[in-house]
Scaffold this active site. Sequence first.
Site, PDB file in Angstrom:
ATOM      1  N   HIS A  18      51.416  -8.703  32.295  1.00 37.76           N
ATOM      2  CA  HIS A  18      52.025  -7.431  32.702  1.00 37.76           C
ATOM      3  C   HIS A  18      53.331  -7.204  31.950  1.00 37.76           C
ATOM      4  O   HIS A  18      53.756  -8.066  31.165  1.00 37.76           O
ATOM      5  CB  HIS A  18      52.222  -7.374  34.225  1.00 37.76           C
ATOM      6  CG  HIS A  18      53.130  -8.449  34.758  1.00 37.76           C
ATOM      7  ND1 HIS A  18      54.476  -8.457  34.533  1.00 37.76           N
ATOM      8  CD2 HIS A  18      52.863  -9.548  35.494  1.00 37.76           C
ATOM      9  CE1 HIS A  18      55.016  -9.500  35.116  1.00 37.76           C
ATOM     10  NE2 HIS A  18      54.057 -10.205  35.698  1.00 37.76           N
ATOM     11  N   HIS A  21      56.049  -9.923  31.496  1.00 38.64           N
ATOM     12  CA  HIS A  21      55.801 -10.998  30.524  1.00 38.64           C
ATOM     13  C   HIS A  21      56.215 -10.584  29.114  1.00 38.64           C
ATOM     14  O   HIS A  21      56.506 -11.428  28.278  1.00 38.64           O
ATOM     15  CB  HIS A  21      54.307 -11.363  30.480  1.00 38.64           C
ATOM     16  CG  HIS A  21      53.793 -11.920  31.762  1.00 38.64           C
ATOM     17  ND1 HIS A  21      52.702 -11.404  32.412  1.00 38.64           N
ATOM     18  CD2 HIS A  21      54.223 -12.945  32.525  1.00 38.64           C
ATOM     19  CE1 HIS A  21      52.482 -12.092  33.514  1.00 38.64           C
ATOM     20  NE2 HIS A  21      53.387 -13.032  33.608  1.00 38.64           N
ATOM     21  N   CYS A 124      56.848 -23.689  47.979  1.00 43.03           N
ATOM     22  CA  CYS A 124      56.392 -22.307  47.775  1.00 43.03           C
ATOM     23  C   CYS A 124      55.410 -22.322  46.608  1.00 43.03           C
ATOM     24  O   CYS A 124      55.797 -22.653  45.481  1.00 43.03           O
ATOM     25  CB  CYS A 124      57.561 -21.364  47.465  1.00 43.03           C
ATOM     26  SG  CYS A 124      56.947 -19.727  46.982  1.00 43.03           S
ATOM     27  N   CYS A 127      56.373 -19.820  43.757  1.00 44.95           N
ATOM     28  CA  CYS A 127      57.410 -20.326  42.824  1.00 44.95           C
ATOM     29  C   CYS A 127      56.992 -21.666  42.233  1.00 44.95           C
ATOM     30  O   CYS A 127      57.644 -22.145  41.312  1.00 44.95           O
ATOM     31  CB  CYS A 127      58.737 -20.554  43.539  1.00 44.95           C
ATOM     32  SG  CYS A 127      59.460 -19.154  44.352  1.00 44.95           S
ATOM     33  N   CYS A 143      59.498 -16.930  51.544  1.00 46.19           N
ATOM     34  CA  CYS A 143      60.007 -16.816  50.170  1.00 46.19           C
ATOM     35  C   CYS A 143      60.372 -15.355  49.880  1.00 46.19           C
ATOM     36  O   CYS A 143      59.519 -14.470  49.988  1.00 46.19           O
ATOM     37  CB  CYS A 143      58.963 -17.297  49.161  1.00 46.19           C
ATOM     38  SG  CYS A 143      59.459 -16.911  47.471  1.00 46.19           S
ATOM     39  N   HIS A 146      58.126 -13.991  46.911  1.00 43.02           N
ATOM     40  CA  HIS A 146      56.674 -13.865  47.084  1.00 43.02           C
ATOM     41  C   HIS A 146      56.273 -13.378  48.469  1.00 43.02           C
ATOM     42  O   HIS A 146      55.081 -13.183  48.742  1.00 43.02           O
ATOM     43  CB  HIS A 146      55.995 -15.191  46.738  1.00 43.02           C
ATOM     44  CG  HIS A 146      56.236 -15.585  45.310  1.00 43.02           C
ATOM     45  ND1 HIS A 146      57.255 -16.426  44.939  1.00 43.02           N
ATOM     46  CD2 HIS A 146      55.641 -15.181  44.164  1.00 43.02           C
ATOM     47  CE1 HIS A 146      57.263 -16.544  43.615  1.00 43.02           C
ATOM     48  NE2 HIS A 146      56.300 -15.795  43.118  1.00 43.02           N
ATOM     49  N   LYS A 294      60.775  -3.707  42.457  1.00 46.49           N
ATOM     50  CA  LYS A 294      59.900  -4.649  41.785  1.00 46.49           C
ATOM     51  C   LYS A 294      58.564  -3.936  41.514  1.00 46.49           C
ATOM     52  O   LYS A 294      58.110  -3.157  42.343  1.00 46.49           O
ATOM     53  CB  LYS A 294      59.664  -5.817  42.753  1.00 46.49           C
ATOM     54  CG  LYS A 294      59.239  -7.068  42.081  1.00 46.49           C
ATOM     55  CD  LYS A 294      59.187  -8.199  43.082  1.00 46.49           C
ATOM     56  CE  LYS A 294      58.340  -9.291  42.455  1.00 46.49           C
ATOM     57  NZ  LYS A 294      58.267 -10.496  43.211  1.00 46.49           N
ATOM     58  N   LYS A 297      51.292  -4.125  42.290  1.00 46.24           N
ATOM     59  CA  LYS A 297      50.044  -3.364  42.330  1.00 46.24           C
ATOM     60  C   LYS A 297      49.944  -2.588  43.631  1.00 46.24           C
ATOM     61  O   LYS A 297      49.459  -1.461  43.661  1.00 46.24           O
ATOM     62  CB  LYS A 297      48.853  -4.323  42.204  1.00 46.24           C
ATOM     63  CG  LYS A 297      48.590  -4.703  40.768  1.00 46.24           C
ATOM     64  CD  LYS A 297      47.260  -5.421  40.643  1.00 46.24           C
ATOM     65  CE  LYS A 297      47.246  -6.206  39.346  1.00 46.24           C
ATOM     66  NZ  LYS A 297      46.651  -7.518  39.459  1.00 46.24           N
TER      67      LYS A 297
END
Length: 472
Positions: A18, A21, A124, A127, A143, A146, A294, A297
């Site tokens: 995505h 990256h 986690c 992570c 977390c 996440h 953030k 999706k």
Amino acid sequence: MTKKYITTAIPYMNGDPHIGHALDYCLADVCARYYRLRGDEVRLQAGADEHGSKIWQKAIDSGISVQNFVDTKTEAFIKFIQKLGIKYTDYVRTTDTEHEKRVQEIWQRLADHIYLDTYEGWYCTGCERFITNKEYEENNGVCPDHLKPYEKLKEENYYLRIADFKEEIAAAIEKDEMLILPEFRKKEILKLLADSPDVSISRPRTQLEWGIPVPGDDTQVMYVWMDALANYITVLGYPEATDFTEWWPAAAQFVGKDILRFHAIIWPAMLLGLGLPLPKVLVSHGMVLADGQKMSKSIGNVVNPTEVIDRYSLDAFRYYFLRHIDTFADSDFTWEKFENAYNNELANDLGNLVQRLAAMCAKNGIALEREPDLALDEKYIQLMDKFEYARAFDYVWELVQGLNKRIDDEKPWVLAKNGEMEKLKTCLNGIVTDLLNTNQMLQPFIPATAEKLKEIFAGKIEPPKQPLFPKN
Ligand code: MSP
């Protein structure tokens, strides 16, 4: 000529590539192209992180073998990196037999700093990190990245004794021998380092079988970060290859701010335990967001770089990404912001400049009389050397805008109309020369455009048949 080794973080192969990256890759690619421009010999690594519980669980959920699962993801990532125009020289997959063998060798060489103990605490999977009780309490057991509850673990693990290296790492950070950028992260990392317990570096095979076996203990596999961090040297053939001795330490390692802690604590501990020098610079970039949020999706605000590249062009993407996404701070990528920058800056400032300059030269039969010296500006060098890429790009853009202003001020069309041919020649030669000098500084950011510009103004000057950046 100096050898410069540059690295990128190796993404987890648990999902599709995505836009986030792309940042590691694009920044490292600019760095590589800039160093080449300065005459250095450069090696740029990329790779795939294919072990760990996150990937293992995802593969099981999708009902295919873990190896097949990571094979497909890795293929997609390689395509993605190529699509971004990244000229990497080395690629490593953590499931490569070569890598696995070398990581086991690393483990054995670190034996004096490794001990077995029982871990009772939190983990986690998002992570891939062991969570301290303090963090567990601060985050109320969930977390923040996440949004998943931490998992309780009670297991026997091998530990790497971070305590053996704390002082040396802290000194290297304080003295900038391992420079952390941006500077303000230094304090944060020094604090984390001071508080860091020894780190668990294995998982029982009963809990996770997808990992590199711990040498001499079949019941354990290596913790994914131990395995993944080693990639930076296994890809160079550590320990025995001359390539390794020639290229290590890295000139710069690019990572997101979320994973700086692994690179500034566990990684240097591993290197010091192996008796190796630390990387010269750790560059930690910010996150790519959409409207301050953030990208996810479920929110539906994910921008796919491939779509941007297919609709506009690779350089249009690289332009926005490297200039308007800050090198260090979190920044937004939205279609609206992208399209504004494309139309007002790429198409107007640069596209029109090239078009009108080349058209005037062609119309008046003017060609460059002397090759430009292509020297880089001091200010540009200073910013690029400090990895301030977005600011360096801003500076180059000011030069582009300055050239437009110069045409408006010097009015070459008036000189042409008055038949002042010598003056016209001097004027256009001066502007084209400065454009080609500026173009040299654009090259690390938008290499295909820089190449086109060189062609347009070499020999007999012809304006491009298609605008460089057609307006949408
Ligand atoms: N596998 C580890 C890295 C191991 S390196 C020895 C990992 N993978 S990751 O897929 O989660 O992230 C890979 C890189 O992408 C990291 O540098 C990370 O910071 C970056 N990004 C992932 N999402 C991002 C954004 N939304 N924005 C910018 N970069 C982010 O961590």
